[in-house]
Scaffold this active site. Structure first.
Site, mmCIF file in Angstrom:
data_model
loop_
_atom_site.group_PDB
_atom_site.id
_atom_site.type_symbol
_atom_site.label_atom_id
_atom_site.label_comp_id
_atom_site.label_asym_id
_atom_site.label_seq_id
_atom_site.Cartn_x
_atom_site.Cartn_y
_atom_site.Cartn_z
ATOM 1 N N ARG A 1 0.837 -1.205 0.000
ATOM 2 C CA ARG A 1 0.000 0.000 0.000
ATOM 3 C C ARG A 1 0.875 1.260 0.000
ATOM 4 O O ARG A 1 2.091 1.171 -0.216
ATOM 5 C CB ARG A 1 -0.948 -0.039 1.199
ATOM 6 C CG ARG A 1 -0.253 0.053 2.538
ATOM 7 C CD ARG A 1 -1.255 0.167 3.679
ATOM 8 N NE ARG A 1 -0.580 0.255 4.945
ATOM 9 C CZ ARG A 1 -0.841 -0.524 5.987
ATOM 10 N NH1 ARG A 1 -1.743 -1.477 5.901
ATOM 11 N NH2 ARG A 1 -0.176 -0.357 7.114
ATOM 12 N N ASP A 2 0.252 2.402 0.285
ATOM 13 C CA ASP A 2 0.976 3.666 0.192
ATOM 14 C C ASP A 2 1.797 3.936 1.463
ATOM 15 O O ASP A 2 1.694 5.007 2.056
ATOM 16 C CB ASP A 2 -0.012 4.810 -0.080
ATOM 17 C CG ASP A 2 -1.196 4.784 0.882
ATOM 18 O OD1 ASP A 2 -1.269 3.847 1.697
ATOM 19 O OD2 ASP A 2 -2.029 5.695 0.816
ATOM 20 N N GLU A 3 2.569 2.934 1.866
ATOM 21 C CA GLU A 3 3.507 3.099 2.973
ATOM 22 C C GLU A 3 4.839 2.486 2.530
ATOM 23 O O GLU A 3 5.686 3.170 2.023
ATOM 24 C CB GLU A 3 2.967 2.460 4.259
ATOM 25 C CG GLU A 3 1.673 3.137 4.709
ATOM 26 C CD GLU A 3 1.395 3.004 6.196
ATOM 27 O OE1 GLU A 3 2.293 3.255 7.007
ATOM 28 O OE2 GLU A 3 0.243 2.645 6.526
ATOM 29 N N GLU B 1 -0.830 -8.260 8.790
ATOM 30 C CA GLU B 1 -0.671 -7.121 9.698
ATOM 31 C C GLU B 1 -1.570 -7.265 10.921
ATOM 32 O O GLU B 1 -1.157 -7.000 12.046
ATOM 33 C CB GLU B 1 -1.056 -5.833 8.959
ATOM 34 C CG GLU B 1 -1.055 -4.600 9.840
ATOM 35 C CD GLU B 1 -1.260 -3.324 9.050
ATOM 36 O OE1 GLU B 1 -1.929 -3.375 8.002
ATOM 37 O OE2 GLU B 1 -0.749 -2.282 9.477
ATOM 38 N N HIS C 1 2.964 -8.187 6.568
ATOM 39 C CA HIS C 1 3.546 -7.358 7.624
ATOM 40 C C HIS C 1 4.331 -8.306 8.518
ATOM 41 O O HIS C 1 3.782 -9.290 8.982
ATOM 42 C CB HIS C 1 2.398 -6.766 8.442
ATOM 43 C CG HIS C 1 2.287 -5.287 8.381
ATOM 44 N ND1 HIS C 1 1.909 -4.620 7.246
ATOM 45 C CD2 HIS C 1 2.467 -4.334 9.333
ATOM 46 C CE1 HIS C 1 1.865 -3.319 7.513
ATOM 47 N NE2 HIS C 1 2.210 -3.118 8.765
HETATM 48 C C1 BGC Z 1 2.284 0.671 9.716
HETATM 49 C C2 BGC Z 1 2.839 -0.050 10.885
HETATM 50 C C3 BGC Z 1 3.414 0.946 11.823
HETATM 51 C C4 BGC Z 1 2.250 1.734 12.310
HETATM 52 C C5 BGC Z 1 2.565 2.715 13.361
HETATM 53 C C6 BGC Z 1 1.149 1.500 10.202
HETATM 54 O O1 BGC Z 1 0.504 2.185 9.218
HETATM 55 O O2 BGC Z 1 1.941 -0.169 8.687
HETATM 56 O O3 BGC Z 1 3.205 -1.292 10.823
HETATM 57 O O4 BGC Z 1 4.276 0.493 12.780
HETATM 58 O O5 BGC Z 1 1.560 2.332 11.240
HETATM 59 O O6 BGC Z 1 1.578 3.553 13.605
#
Ligand code: BGC
Length: 869
Positions: free
Chosen positions: A441-443, A723, A744
């Site tokens: 995704r957008d991370e 996740e 995740h």
């Molecule tokens: C991420 C995490 C991260 C978390 C912290 C999420 O969006 O995917 O794994 O540690 O934000 O807030």
């Protein structure tokens, strides 16, 4: 009975990589089954310019020994031959080449070259750069030093240089930009030569982050930096005189995907522009990102709505390769997703990410792969294909940092083996040059707690030390640069939603505790004190300046992620779990301060050691005053509270620890063995139960099959770690939370229990010079085999129980130059290297299956035991 050296290495570089240090420490790893083999001395023969210096050292050290010779100069090459002599008179020799990279910034004369600037705020179309140059004669040796502000793929005289993809990967570019070094002598020819490269925006200028993200974080002009040298002369370099052009790649973004038109050939060449070269170029220890596997299409599915979807059978990270020439017209669109939801491509978890590649047909398709994007996917939906799609049309290409694989685990339990495979694939997908939270995704960002939780498991499965060590360097660079002592919770840091520039982060426990916890974890795996030394300023800054404290020294109540994503946290509020987040922060604080005291001791900082020891005691009193009742209850009645209190040894007496373990057991049995933990406590829940005589309770939790549990995911067909415990709900709906990934690695931290407790392999001393081998069977497991390549060589433990679980037989291998404390059932012994076949009496550590606790039910409504046998 033989001894040999299987690998000679420098620092934590992969074999053959150019070194960015002038005095690389040397390690050699052993092979063979020599019994009780201990090194008594070693010789290192260093040959430079035809002259050999030999250094003989009386020492059993074989890991990261000091460079014995005078320092290497930039570009210098040396042949290093190591001979290890055993106390028994035997010896082994092996050789490796050490080559220094460009050690000083002024060894570079190249500038950077690019095309004219793009308009503001747009995705940047990849472009080509080239330079033609004449050679009177082909040099004997030639090296290309090359990188990009962006990503590049280079060719010399039409031949692809190297096997790296997405080079130079992602670093905290303000502090370091990695470059690659290639031997290109075989590509050069007399007369006209042409060096060229595709350059894309990559992480440098590409859109990164959620809620729309930010472009151009490090710069808006993707550019190439290259210096080609032959026999000590620069043959070509990026400077005036380069040209640029566009070609068949119409666009390529990390998140959204790549578009190509196979009908387009290279356009008009125009003069490139020269930009300044960054002054922080470094040859990395992290291995490059490469293609590391190819997964054939398993099945072609027609979805309920009539779409064509390929199932590759494995959630993975990379892209789809076209195996054949496909003739026709129009555009073929490939959309990627990790799961199907009720038979259709489940793209909602991607949020705004398009994850779509397009190919305009008409030209050559055979062999085509995207160049500057990657996707997290198991399924690919194909539309616009001119005929029926066949499984042989496409292959999934797996892409990640190309580490050496170092651990394996297998057992009699099929689903557990699948879980381990999911942990391994979670690692593979989330190390595309930076350890990330997720790949789809957008991370795809370097969230620090994710790595902190997973590092002990990860650092056994693959040799991640070079990469994680450098990433910790980035943690420290960012933290120390901002002041205030706070490591960002995303590294490399990026602007968060609402920000246009990178900002110093707020303080947050667990995430920022990566600064203390992870260096010690890496030290345990590698024995490398240098890593601790490098991180010491970062550890201290975090503890001394970073944490807003009350008078007692504990955390002030500020925002915390807490035991992020425990299963009770609502889908839209992942921090809102069962455990007081400030309690979590304070438990971690004590753990971190104790780590600092320990590290201070190892590094010889006696004053700091005393200071942190005293502080830890004060904090412990404050913690008890705040959170522990006089009779030993902890303020949050949650698995997490008791797990971290036990794991971080916060009890003041053995009785107290025992009463905590009893409460944890009650909570687990009352929770009918479902997992109740999030990011902060999942890594330790099974280890804490096992360490406090509740082994069968740990196994019962591990073998639970209903949601939330590890094997629930397996039963739902997961091939990577999720996740959320319920990323996919039992009815096949994707969790309604906006944040739902299927790749995740944090909950994959259970791998440590598999390696250490089931597998029975653990370092007794940092660096594995002394090893503990003690498998602890439980649950319904009847056998397991685990191996790990220590810095000395391979340690293995293969055990099996007899049918009535009264005898345990084991074959263990202890690597040369180490000793092991081996416990097989009731037999405890100290063993030297070699393969040993052992047997002991076994008695399961408690009743199986342990019973759940239920308080009230109508007859017939009893909660059923649902473990996966
Ligand atoms: C991420 C995490 C991260 C978390 C912290 C999420 O969006 O995917 O794994 O540690 O934000 O807030």
């Amino acid at each position: 009975m033989s001894i040999s050296i299987s690998k000679v290495s420098f620092e934590h570089y992969e074999p053959g990589a150019a070194l960015s240090t002038d005095a690389p420490r040397i390690s050699w790893r052993f092979d063979g089954d020599a019994k009780d083999w201990v090194q008594s001395s070693y010789e290192v023969a260093v040959t430079r310019n035809g002259k050999t210096n030999t250094f003989k050292v009386e020492s059993s050290d074989s890991v990261l020994v000091p460079w014995p010779d005078t320092r290497l100069a930039s570009r210098e090459r040396a042949t290093v031959s190591v001979t290890a002599h055993g106390k028994d008179g035997s010896s082994a020799t092996a050789t490796a080449e050490a080559e220094a990279a460009l050690l000083n910034q002024d060894d570079w004369s190249a500038q950077a070259v690019s095309r004219p600037a793009f308009p503001d705020g747009v995705a940047k179309r990849p472009f080509l750069l080239r330079r033609r140059f004449d050679l009177k004669a082909v040099p004997k040796t030639a090296r290309l030093y090359i990188t990009a502000m962006g990503v590049y793929e280079a060719t010399l005289n039409g031949k692809r240089i190297g096997d790296h993809v997405l080079a130079p990967g992602w670093q905290a570019y303000k502090y370091r930009l990695a470059y690659q070094v290639f031997d290109v002598a075989p590509f050069l020819k007399e007369g006209e030569n042409e060096l060229s490269a595709w350059v894309g925006e990559g992480w440098w200028s590409g859109r990164l982050g959620f809620h729309g993200g930010t472009r151009d974080i490090w710069g808006s002009r993707p550019s190439l930096i290259a210096q080609l040298e032959g026999d000590g002369h620069v043959l070509a370099q990026t400077e005036e005189g380069w040209e640029w052009a566009e070609g068949h790649i119409l666009g390529s973004e990390l998140y959204d995907g790549e578009a190509i038109d196979t009908n387009v050939s290279v356009g008009e060449w125009k003069a490139a522009e020269v930009l300044a070269r960054p002054q922080n170029l470094v040859a990395p220890q992290a291995p490059p990102v490469r293609r590391t596997g190819f997964v054939p299409a398993r099945e072609i599915i027609t979805t309920p709505s009539g779409k064509t979807v390929i199932d590759f059978g494995q959630n993975l990270v990379g892209w789809v390769r076209w195996n054949k020439q496909v003739d026709g017209t129009g555009t073929v669109t490939i959309r990627h997703a990790e799961v199907l939801e009720h038979g259709e491509l489940g793209t909602r978890p991607l949020r705004v990410v398009k994850a779509t590649d397009t190919v305009v047909l008409g030209g050559q398709t055979e062999g085509y792969e995207p160049t500057f994007t990657f996707h997290g996917f198991r399924y690919a939906e194909i539309s616009g294909f001119p005929r029926e799609v066949e499984t042989s049309d496409f292959t999934a290409v797996v892409v990640h940092s190309d580490f050496e694989r170092t651990a394996h685990f297998e057992s009699s339990h099929k689903e557990l083996n699948q879980l381990y495979s999911n942990v391994v694939w979670g690692l593979r997908g989330n190390f595309v040059s930076v350890p990330t939270d997720c790949p789809q995704r957008d991370e795809r960002l370097g969230w620090t707690a994710d790595l902190m939780a997973f590092a002990p498991t990860a650092s056994m499965i693959y040799d991640v030390t070079g990469l994680v060590g450098e990433w910790l360097g980035d943690v420290a660079s960012e933290q120390l640069d901002y002041g205030k002592g706070r490591p960002p919770f995303i590294v490399p840091n990026i602007p968060l939603p609402g920000q246009t520039q990178i900002q110093p982060p707020p303080p947050v426990a667990v995430w920022s505790d990566v600064a203390t916890i992870t260096p010690l974890d890496l030290y345990t795996t590698t024995g490398d004190v240098g890593l601790l030394r490098e991180q010491w300023a970062s550890m201290k800054a975090w503890l001394d300046e970073g944490i807003p404290r009350t008078e007692s020294g504990l955390w002030k109540r500020v925002f915390q992620f807490g035991d992020w994503l425990d299963p009770r946290a609502p889908p839209d509020d992942a921090a809102n779990g069962m455990t007081d987040p400030t309690l979590v922060a304070d438990a971690y604080l004590i753990h971190s301060v104790r780590i600092a005291a320990k590290v201070a001791g190892i590094l010889g900082h006696e004053e700091d050691k005393k200071r942190y020891q005293a502080q830890a005691e004060q904090l412990l009193d404050a913690f008890h005053a705040e959170y522990v009742s006089p009779n030993g209850r902890i303020a949050s009645d949650s698995q997490c509270a008791y797990v971290i209190a036990l794991q971080f040894q916060l009890a003041k007496s053995e009785e107290e620890a025992e009463s905590w373990a009893a409460t944890l057991e009650r909570l687990v049995r009352q929770g009918i063995f479902k997992v109740g933990t999030g990011f902060a406590s999942t890594p330790f829940v099974l280890l804490a139960l096992a360490a406090h005589e509740r082994l069968q309770v740990a196994y019962r939790m591990l073998q639970e099959g209903e949601c939330p549990s590890w094997l629930y995911q397996v039963k739902m067909g997961a091939t990577t770690m999720w996740e959320r415990w319920d990323s996919m709900l039992p009815n096949g709906d994707i969790n309604p939370g906006e944040m739902t990934s299927f790749n995740h690695y944090a909950f994959g931290s259970v791998g440590a229990f598999l390696h250490e407790v089931i597998g029975g392999i653990r370092a007794l001393e940092p660096g594995w010079k002394r090893i503990a081998i003690q498998p602890r069977p439980g649950g319904t497991l009847t056998d397991a085999a685990t191996s790990f390549t220590t810095p000395y060589g391979s340690v293995t433990c293969r055990w099996a129980l007899n049918a009535d679980r009264t005898i345990i037989k084991a074959t263990v291998t202890v690597p040369p130059n180490t000793t092991a404390e081996v416990t097989i059932g009731d037999q405890v012994q100290e063993l030297g290297s070699g393969t040993h076949v052992l047997e002991g009496a076994w008695k399961d550590e408690g009743e199986w299956p342990p019973a759940p606790i239920t308080y009230f039910h109508f007859p017939g409504d009893e909660k059923k035991s649902t473990y996966v046998a």
